[in-house]
Write a protein that holds these residues in place. Structure first.
Motif, PDB file in Angstrom:
ATOM      1  N   MET A 153     -14.006 -24.281 -11.631  1.00  0.00           N
ATOM      2  CA  MET A 153     -14.439 -23.024 -10.519  1.00  0.00           C
ATOM      3  C   MET A 153     -13.094 -23.046  -9.519  1.00  0.00           C
ATOM      4  O   MET A 153     -13.018 -23.726  -9.831  1.00  0.00           O
ATOM      5  N   LYS A 177     -18.699 -24.945  -1.696  1.00  0.00           N
ATOM      6  CA  LYS A 177     -19.544 -24.936  -1.098  1.00  0.00           C
ATOM      7  C   LYS A 177     -20.212 -25.195  -2.017  1.00  0.00           C
ATOM      8  O   LYS A 177     -21.285 -25.926  -0.982  1.00  0.00           O
ATOM      9  N   ARG A 178     -20.389 -25.945  -3.066  1.00  0.00           N
ATOM     10  CA  ARG A 178     -21.777 -26.427  -4.494  1.00  0.00           C
ATOM     11  C   ARG A 178     -20.869 -28.099  -3.636  1.00  0.00           C
ATOM     12  O   ARG A 178     -22.240 -28.703  -4.097  1.00  0.00           O
ATOM     13  N   ASP A 237     -15.654 -21.516  -4.788  1.00  0.00           N
ATOM     14  CA  ASP A 237     -16.935 -22.130  -4.986  1.00  0.00           C
ATOM     15  C   ASP A 237     -16.809 -23.495  -5.219  1.00  0.00           C
ATOM     16  O   ASP A 237     -18.070 -24.183  -5.276  1.00  0.00           O
TER      17      ASP A 237
END
Length: 341
Positions: free
Chosen positions: A123, A130-131, A127
């Protein structure tokens, strides 16, 4: 319900200067999709070694003598390290008991939570962060977005354990192994962590193996319980069966030494010490500590006897020819309270 993991006849020795320690002796169990299996026993009973074999994290002096660990049709014990690296933290993840030794003091929390995503999911960094924030919010870290820039020492013990859990679940693993995750925490925080794990299980639909020496913790989280002693599972069943209709004298001893609201005065400790697994006893390993031991206990190891379709115990007391023995008074009171007697 289908099995997601099957451990079959696992035996593990440790090479030492004194000789081979027979740490795990013919252990078998399964884990069903979406359930929590608790493995319970005193320190040194083999709980952690068993689950570390699932993760491929055994010490260099460990030797798997026999057995298989089947996950999605493959034996994890035969997988090369490169393939296990891809499974660890992604498909199967682990929470350790001391959060300060599990966290890197030189790295921000956000980076530590995001790291498994960068390694396993390829990833991109934006991202992944954010996760990481989403998962930190999921485990109850206040002001997660701002606190992602903080370091481990800036969090309380309970918050650090939540962060360790976040790292373990950020990849939404199919199996989560929790090795004594509440031992270093006070009772109130313990209860919060247990509630959190149950909530997370519902949200990410993971299966959990929960390792503990504290039977009191088990009642609040487990679907099934396996009781270990001296490198073997000696009783297993649904949580209510093991708690309210225990059959093995060792399980009686564990329950008898557990404080409850009704406890008055001194707790009953199990007398004696576990056997030396350099030279395991011929018969039932618990026999020297068992006030209900029969002559056959020192001569022959008991097989599992079926109590119900889901409940089994390895004790000669369940043999049809064994004399009738009543559990300790405290266990009888527990059984009567729950309408078992």
């Amino acid at each position: 319900m289908a099995n997601i993991l099957e451990v079959n006849h696992l035996s593990i020795d440790f090479k030492t200067y004194a000789g081979d320690v027979h740490a795990i002796r013919d252990v078998s169990f399964n884990l069903k999709k979406g359930e929590t299996l608790a493995i319970v026993g005193e320190s040194g009973s083999g709980k952690s070694v068993t689950v570390r074999s699932v993760m491929g994290l055994l010490a260099s002096n460990a030797h798997v003598k026999a057995g298989t660990v089947i996950y999605h049709g493959d034996d994890l014990l035969k997988k090369p390290e490169r393939e296990m690296d891809a499974i660890r933290g992604s498909d199967i993840s682990m929470i350790f008991q001391d959060p300060m030794t599990s966290l890197d003091p030189t790295m921000t929390i956000g980076k530590q939570v995001a790291e498994p995503l960068l390694v396993h999911k390829t990833m991109n960094k934006e991202d992944a962060m954010k996760r990481a924030q989403t998962v930190l919010e999921l485990v109850g870290i206040p002001n997660a977005k701002e606190r992602m820039k903080d370091y481990p020492h800036q969090f309380s013990g309970g918050q650090r354990q939540r962060i360790v859990i976040a790292i373990a679940i950020v990849d939404y693993p199919q199996i989560l192994i929790a090795d004594e995750p509440t031992t270093a925490l006070d009772v109130t925080v313990q209860a919060q962590i247990i509630d959190l794990m149950k909530e997370l299980q519902r949200k990410i639909e993971t299966s959990i193996i929960f390792i503990t020496h504290d039977l009191g913790v088990v009642a609040g989280i487990a679907d099934r319980v396996a009781v270990m002693y001296a490198g073997k599972i000696i009783e297993y069943g649904l949580v209510d069966e093991v708690f309210y209709e225990p059959k093995h004298p060792y399980t009686w001893g564990l329950l008898n030494s557990m404080p409850t609201l009704e406890t008055a005065g001194k707790l009953e400790a199990i007398p004696g010490t576990p056997p030396d697994l350099l030279d395991p006893p011929k018969g039932d390993a618990f026999a020297p500590r068992n006030p209900y031991a029969l002559q056959i206990d020192v001569e022959e190891e008991p097989p599992f006897f079926e109590v119900s379709k889901t409940h089994f115990a390895a004790t000669w007391l369940l043999h049809p020819d064994a004399p009738a023995v009543e559990p300790p008074a405290a266990i009888q009171a527990l059984m009567k309270k729950h309408n078992v007697l």
